[in-house]
Design an enzyme around this catalytic site. Structure first.
Site, mmCIF file in Angstrom:
data_model
loop_
_atom_site.group_PDB
_atom_site.id
_atom_site.type_symbol
_atom_site.label_atom_id
_atom_site.label_comp_id
_atom_site.label_asym_id
_atom_site.label_seq_id
_atom_site.Cartn_x
_atom_site.Cartn_y
_atom_site.Cartn_z
ATOM 1 N N SER A 136 -41.006 32.739 0.873
ATOM 2 C CA SER A 136 -41.505 31.464 1.382
ATOM 3 C C SER A 136 -40.413 30.480 1.773
ATOM 4 O O SER A 136 -40.637 29.603 2.587
ATOM 5 C CB SER A 136 -42.426 30.825 0.351
ATOM 6 O OG SER A 136 -41.762 30.687 -0.880
ATOM 7 N N HIS A 155 -47.693 34.817 2.224
ATOM 8 C CA HIS A 155 -47.230 34.300 3.519
ATOM 9 C C HIS A 155 -47.303 35.353 4.626
ATOM 10 O O HIS A 155 -46.823 35.120 5.737
ATOM 11 C CB HIS A 155 -45.797 33.777 3.414
ATOM 12 C CG HIS A 155 -45.712 32.408 2.806
ATOM 13 N ND1 HIS A 155 -45.976 31.252 3.504
ATOM 14 C CD2 HIS A 155 -45.424 32.025 1.547
ATOM 15 C CE1 HIS A 155 -45.827 30.208 2.715
ATOM 16 N NE2 HIS A 155 -45.504 30.645 1.503
ATOM 17 N N LYS A 184 -53.431 29.669 2.419
ATOM 18 C CA LYS A 184 -52.414 29.449 3.458
ATOM 19 C C LYS A 184 -53.056 29.682 4.834
ATOM 20 O O LYS A 184 -53.849 28.856 5.256
ATOM 21 C CB LYS A 184 -51.189 30.298 3.152
ATOM 22 C CG LYS A 184 -50.519 29.726 1.897
ATOM 23 C CD LYS A 184 -49.245 30.365 1.494
ATOM 24 C CE LYS A 184 -48.619 29.543 0.371
ATOM 25 N NZ LYS A 184 -48.397 30.291 -0.866
HETATM 26 C C1 LIG Z 1 -48.448 30.040 -2.315
HETATM 27 C C2 LIG Z 1 -48.110 31.283 -3.019
HETATM 28 C C3 LIG Z 1 -48.857 31.713 -4.123
HETATM 29 C C4 LIG Z 1 -49.939 30.873 -4.745
HETATM 30 O O1 LIG Z 1 -51.082 30.794 -3.977
HETATM 31 P P1 LIG Z 1 -52.160 29.630 -4.228
HETATM 32 O O2 LIG Z 1 -53.396 30.182 -3.659
HETATM 33 O O3 LIG Z 1 -51.657 28.412 -3.553
HETATM 34 O O4 LIG Z 1 -52.268 29.462 -5.715
HETATM 35 C C5 LIG Z 1 -48.512 32.917 -4.698
HETATM 36 N N1 LIG Z 1 -47.505 33.675 -4.204
HETATM 37 C C6 LIG Z 1 -46.761 33.290 -3.159
HETATM 38 C C7 LIG Z 1 -45.657 34.163 -2.658
HETATM 39 C C8 LIG Z 1 -47.037 32.085 -2.533
HETATM 40 O O5 LIG Z 1 -46.285 31.695 -1.491
#
Ligand SMILES: *Cc1c(COP(=O)(O)O)cnc(C)c1O
Length: 393
Positions: free
Chosen positions: A181, A209, A240
């Site tokens: 990320s 992502h 996301k």
């Molecule tokens: C954003 C993210 C999460 C968490 O997801 P949420 O649905 O916001 O709790 C987990 N793993 C990665 C790699 C992320 O970027």
């Protein structure tokens, strides 16, 4: 109130070390532009890749789900909280990901915390990428498995660690973010899968992502590498590109049946609410039907990267729309972000230590499918002006 002074001390220390995270409040929905206070800002930092967070059809699907199912699921999944839409969504997610089965959770973080302790325990080993997301790290801690960290994207190091340690555990699992990320680079999944086979280790990829971004119609990293059926566990989020809230784990029918018996967020936290479920199903339908948003996202992202490089900024090793504008020094990064915000109305968050290593501070830009070319060019122009002013380019 005795014994509480430490809270103030901790906040003060954070403030003095410039580690206090400022939190901006949006007065409206997510989108290419956002309202903060009374002003509009160009929004370059949300994970709303495809613009589905405020898509009219997705909003309507959430409203329809509320009309039919109400606002709360009412209980944990195993007692009375499983509604027919949860099962429909699980089928839809599995089909979209080309996996046999899936279980949905209330968030991506919870999905990792749910799944990892079911897969490995204290007699087992977990080979974890050094830049893995915090929710993987927490899931690993909760599992009590022995953790071996391997170097970022380094499959030679993973092989070395597997050779040295595999015999120390009963079961073993290799776990990695698909897309990282903070850098936008991609894990070499085909090599990871081969090493898993060679050393009898399960493979687990967090595609938070990658969904909606990589692969055919945004099916994610496994599709991107044509590895359907080769990765044991895929985990993802609905927060996301999918634009709503919730998370999932996907894998074999048996493994998903076990998740429903053993994973703690399934057993001890109430089910995802109907509005989210309705919204997520609609988002996936939109992604399956039409990949024009996906194409626009990639168009915007390559335009942004090439224009930033023309004016002398580096965007690191990114292979995805995540666009880290590498600055280096923490102070320069914070100053640049402030200038962009105050003088150019560009909302672009600074990413500094401890989120990334010291000396690698950056501004992370997240283009979306809803940005116009003009939005992208305005962002680049703002970087040029502010960058010159601070002698960064
Ligand atoms: C954003 C993210 C999460 C968490 O997801 P949420 O649905 O916001 O709790 C987990 N793993 C990665 C790699 C992320 O970027």
């Amino acid at each position: 109130m005795a014994g509480m002074k430490w809270v103030w001390d901790e906040l003060k220390a954070l403030d003095e070390n410039k580690r206090l995270i400022p939190i901006k409040t949006l007065d409206g929905p997510q989108g290419p532009k956002v309202k903060i206070g009374s002003k509009q800002y160009l929004n370059m930092c949300s994970n709303n890749y495809l613009g589905l967070a405020n898509h009219p059809d997705v909003r309507q699907a959430a409203i329809d789900a509320i009309k039919k199912y109400g606002v709360g699921a009412g209980a944990v999944r195993s007692i009375a909280g499983t509604m027919s839409i949860h099962e429909e969504l699980e089928k839809k997610v599995a089909a979209f990901k080309h996996m046999p089965s899936s279980v949905v959770y209330q968030g991506g973080l919870l999905a990792n915390i749910a799944a990892i302790p079911v897969l490995v325990g204290k007699e087992d080993l977990i080979f974890s990428e050094e830049l893995n997301h915090a929710s993987i790290i927490d899931g690993v801690r909760l599992s009590s498995a022995k953790r071996v960290v391997y170097k970022h994207l380094d499959m030679d190091d993973l092989r070395k660690q597997l050779s040295a340690h595999r015999s120390e555990g009963k079961k073993a699992m290799i776990i990695s973010d698909g897309v990282f990320s903070m850098d936008g680079d991609i894990t070499p999944l085909p090599e990871m899968v081969k090493l898993g086979e060679e050393f009898d280790a399960m493979t687990y990829v967090d595609d938070a992502h990658g969904e909606g971004v990589l692969g055919d119609h945004g099916r994610g990293i496994v599709d991107h590498f044509h590895l359907a059926g080769k990765v044991d566990i895929e985990m993802g989020t609905f927060s996301k590109a999918i634009g709503a809230m919730g998370g999932f784990v996907a894998g074999s029918q048996d493994l998903m049946a076990l998740m429903k018996q053993k994973s703690r967020p399934f057993l001890f936290s109430s089910a995802l609410d109907p509005a989210e479920v309705g919204a997520v199903m609609k988002s996936i339908e939109i992604m399956e039907k039409d990949d024009s948003l996906l194409k626009k996202l990639w168009h915007n992202s390559s335009l942004l990267k090439s224009e930033l490089s023309k004016i002398g900024f580096s965007t690191g090793n990114s292979k995805t729309p995540i666009t880290p504008v590498m600055i280096g020094k923490e102070k320069d990064t914070l100053d640049l972000s402030r200038l962009l915000y105050e003088e150019h109305s560009v909302f672009a968050s600074p990413i500094v230590y401890p989120t990334v290593a010291q000396g690698t501070s950056r501004i992370r830009l997240m283009p979306s499918a809803l940005h116009s070319e003009n939005d992208i060019m305005m962002t680049v122009e703002a970087f040029e002006k502010a960058g010159r002013k601070l002698n960064l380019i």
